[in-house]
Design a protein around this motif. Structure first.
Motif, short mmCIF file in Angstrom:
data_model
loop_
_atom_site.label_atom_id
_atom_site.label_comp_id
_atom_site.label_asym_id
_atom_site.label_seq_id
_atom_site.Cartn_x
_atom_site.Cartn_y
_atom_site.Cartn_z
N PRO A 147 -14.94 107.59 -16.34
CA PRO A 147 -14.90 108.74 -15.42
C PRO A 147 -14.37 110.00 -16.08
CG PRO A 147 -13.12 107.22 -14.93
CD PRO A 147 -13.96 106.56 -15.99
N SER A 148 -14.71 111.13 -15.52
CA SER A 148 -14.24 112.42 -16.04
C SER A 148 -12.96 112.87 -15.39
CB SER A 148 -15.32 113.49 -15.82
OG SER A 148 -16.51 113.14 -16.47
N ALA A 149 -12.45 112.09 -14.41
CA ALA A 149 -11.21 112.44 -13.73
C ALA A 149 -10.48 111.15 -13.37
CB ALA A 149 -11.49 113.27 -12.48
N THR A 150 -9.25 111.29 -12.95
CA THR A 150 -8.46 110.14 -12.52
C THR A 150 -8.46 110.04 -11.01
OG1 THR A 150 -6.43 111.45 -12.49
CG2 THR A 150 -7.00 110.33 -14.55
N GLY A 151 -8.24 108.84 -10.51
CA GLY A 151 -8.19 108.64 -9.07
C GLY A 151 -8.54 107.22 -8.70
N ASN A 152 -8.63 107.00 -7.39
CA ASN A 152 -8.99 105.67 -6.88
C ASN A 152 -10.50 105.55 -6.76
OD1 ASN A 152 -6.31 104.68 -6.53
ND2 ASN A 152 -6.11 105.94 -4.67
N LEU A 153 -11.01 104.41 -7.22
CA LEU A 153 -12.45 104.14 -7.17
C LEU A 153 -12.81 103.75 -5.73
CD1 LEU A 153 -14.80 104.05 -9.25
CD2 LEU A 153 -14.44 101.58 -9.36
N THR A 154 -13.72 104.50 -5.12
CA THR A 154 -14.09 104.23 -3.72
C THR A 154 -15.34 103.37 -3.61
OG1 THR A 154 -15.37 106.30 -3.64
CG2 THR A 154 -13.05 106.38 -2.93
N GLU A 155 -16.29 103.48 -4.52
CA GLU A 155 -17.49 102.66 -4.43
C GLU A 155 -18.17 102.56 -5.79
OE1 GLU A 155 -20.50 104.30 -1.94
OE2 GLU A 155 -20.02 106.39 -2.45
N VAL A 156 -18.81 101.42 -5.98
CA VAL A 156 -19.63 101.17 -7.18
C VAL A 156 -21.06 100.97 -6.69
CG1 VAL A 156 -20.02 99.68 -9.17
CG2 VAL A 156 -17.68 100.13 -8.40
N LEU A 157 -21.98 101.78 -7.16
CA LEU A 157 -23.32 101.83 -6.61
C LEU A 157 -24.33 100.97 -7.37
CD1 LEU A 157 -23.45 105.67 -5.94
CD2 LEU A 157 -22.78 103.84 -4.37
N VAL A 158 -23.94 100.32 -8.49
CA VAL A 158 -24.87 99.49 -9.26
C VAL A 158 -24.24 98.12 -9.49
CG1 VAL A 158 -25.97 101.44 -10.41
CG2 VAL A 158 -23.96 100.37 -11.44
N ARG A 159 -25.08 97.19 -9.90
CA ARG A 159 -24.62 95.85 -10.24
C ARG A 159 -25.02 95.51 -11.67
NH1 ARG A 159 -27.15 92.22 -5.62
NH2 ARG A 159 -28.96 93.46 -6.30
N SER A 160 -24.42 94.49 -12.20
CA SER A 160 -24.74 94.06 -13.56
C SER A 160 -26.21 93.67 -13.66
CB SER A 160 -23.86 92.87 -13.94
OG SER A 160 -24.22 92.37 -15.21
N GLY A 161 -26.87 94.17 -14.69
CA GLY A 161 -28.28 93.88 -14.90
C GLY A 161 -29.23 94.90 -14.31
N ASP A 162 -28.71 95.86 -13.51
CA ASP A 162 -29.58 96.89 -12.94
C ASP A 162 -30.02 97.87 -14.01
OD1 ASP A 162 -29.26 95.72 -10.52
OD2 ASP A 162 -27.89 97.23 -9.69
#
Length: 396
Positions: free
Chosen positions: A99-114
């Motif tokens: 990431p380009s900034a710090t903070g809490n991760l709210t969502e991950v939009l991809v999965r492994s293998g996509d």
């Protein structure tokens, strides 16, 4: 009685041994005669081997007293014409997304293998504060824009001065810059894929606190695979960018892959005396992955050397040599052994392909001695010898 029986057995064995000695040892009768032992029976036994020896000598004299040698035409073999090496593969483009900034991760939009495209959002950080700042900067910009518009209208009626109009325009520019900064901060709350490729295993989960050094995902562009391998330094001047190579993945041993040299290192490793080379292999079916091992093969023109039978190599105080038959004469040719194989020896020597090199019967040869190729005009003799060999007779 027991002593007499043992004495008789010893006498029988002694007589039998004497008879065998007289029969099979040449000159045994003459030896007995020299010490004064003579008997008609002993002379008869000793005469038979002597007669056989004389008959054999007569037969050899009738054969002309010549001893046969075997020659074989020299050939030509090529070495250093092929290079096999084991290399490691990697994707042509690979990146670890952070990431380009710090903070809490709210969502991950991809999965492994996509498969993702360049510029696609793959994760988001909490952005409430940045959203508010962007809205506030937008309102400030809109207010400054209205003020500039109003001052310009009043300026035409001489209600405001030109200085006031200029100050309003500067305030508008400042507000626009503040809005761009706020929008940039808001955009940095999104994690963007910098290239198109396949997503690897994602090591984070929504809710994790991440920094600018936290790996969110790895993305590999596997449209082509780069294979790094190392070659001996003697091949360093034979390899060029674009030269074709063939490779086989260890995971798919039956499939041959075509590629080309992509890059060559600028120096030889002093510890291993090898040169690092990188090949590029197409991967249209996406069957190859980074980290795979490959067997890489390259072909060259190679070095050509004369090849002779291993039995033809002789040694002297001056080194190794072979005997060559030229115009009915034996010729001693010094050789330097380049490579020794079970069926042939590659040498660096003044030999041409097809030269007749002696491989058996070299003991009676001398440099410049007359040699006659025997059996060349005798069909029976030629049929009795193995194919590819010729018999020669050396004239003493």
């Amino acid at each position: 009685m027991r002593f007499v029986r043992q004495l008789i057995i010893c006498l029988v064995l002694l007589v039998a041994g004497l008879g065998l000695w007289l029969k099979f040892v040449p000159g045994a009768g003459a030896t007995l005669a020299a010490i004064g032992v003579s008997h008609p029976l002993i002379d008869a036994i000793a005469a038979k081997p002597a007669g056989e020896a004389a008959a054999g000598a007569g037969e050899r004299r009738q054969g002309g007293g010549q001893r046969s040698v075997v020659v074989e035409p020299s050939g030509v073999a090529v070495i250093n014409d092929r290079l096999n090496a084991i290399g490691n593969g990697e994707a042509i483009r690979s990146v670890t997304v952070t990431p380009s900034a710090t903070g809490n991760l709210t969502e991950v939009l991809v999965r492994s293998g996509d498969r993702v495209e360049e510029g696609q959002v793959i994760a988001r950080l909490d952005s409430d504060e940045q959203t508010i700042a962007a809205e506030q900067a937008r309102l400030t910009r809109d207010s400054a824009q209205e003020k500039v518009t109003r001052y310009r209208n009043l300026g035409s009626a001489a209600a405001v001065t030109a200085v006031e109009v200029r100050d309003a325009e500067i305030a508008l520019q400042t507000a626009e810059l503040a809005l761009r900064t706020a929008e940039l901060d808001l955009k940095r709350r999104e994690v963007i894929a910098p290239l198109s490729g396949i997503v690897g295993i994602i090591p984070v989960n929504p809710g994790d606190y991440v920094t600018t050094s936290t790996a969110i995902a790895s993305v590999d562009d596997r449209s082509e695979i780069l294979v790094d391998f190392w070659v001996p330094e003697r091949f360093s001047n034979k390899i060029a960018v674009g030269q074709p190579v063939t490779a086989t993945a260890i995971a798919e041993p039956g499939k041959t892959l075509a590629g080309a040299i992509h890059a060559i290192d600028n120096r030889v490793d002093q510890a291993s005396r090898t040169l690092r080379v990188r090949a590029r292999i197409e991967n249209p079916e996406d069957r190859l992955r980074g980290g795979m091992s490959f067997s890489v093969t390259m072909t060259f023109d190679g070095d050509r050397y004369p090849a002779v039978n291993p039995l033809a190599i002789q040694w002297s105080a001056d080194g190794s040599f072979v005997w060559r038959v030229v115009d009915g004469r034996s010729e001693k040719v010094p050789v330097h052994i380049v490579q020794r194989n079970p069926d042939k020896v590659l040498v660096d020597a003044g030999l041409s392909e097809g030269d007749e090199v002696v491989m058996e019967g070299v003991q009676q040869l001398r440099d410049g001695g007359a040699v006659r190729i025997a059996g060349r005009d005798q069909d029976n003799g030629a049929a009795a010898r193995p194919q590819g060999f010729k018999a020669a007779e050396a004239t003493p």
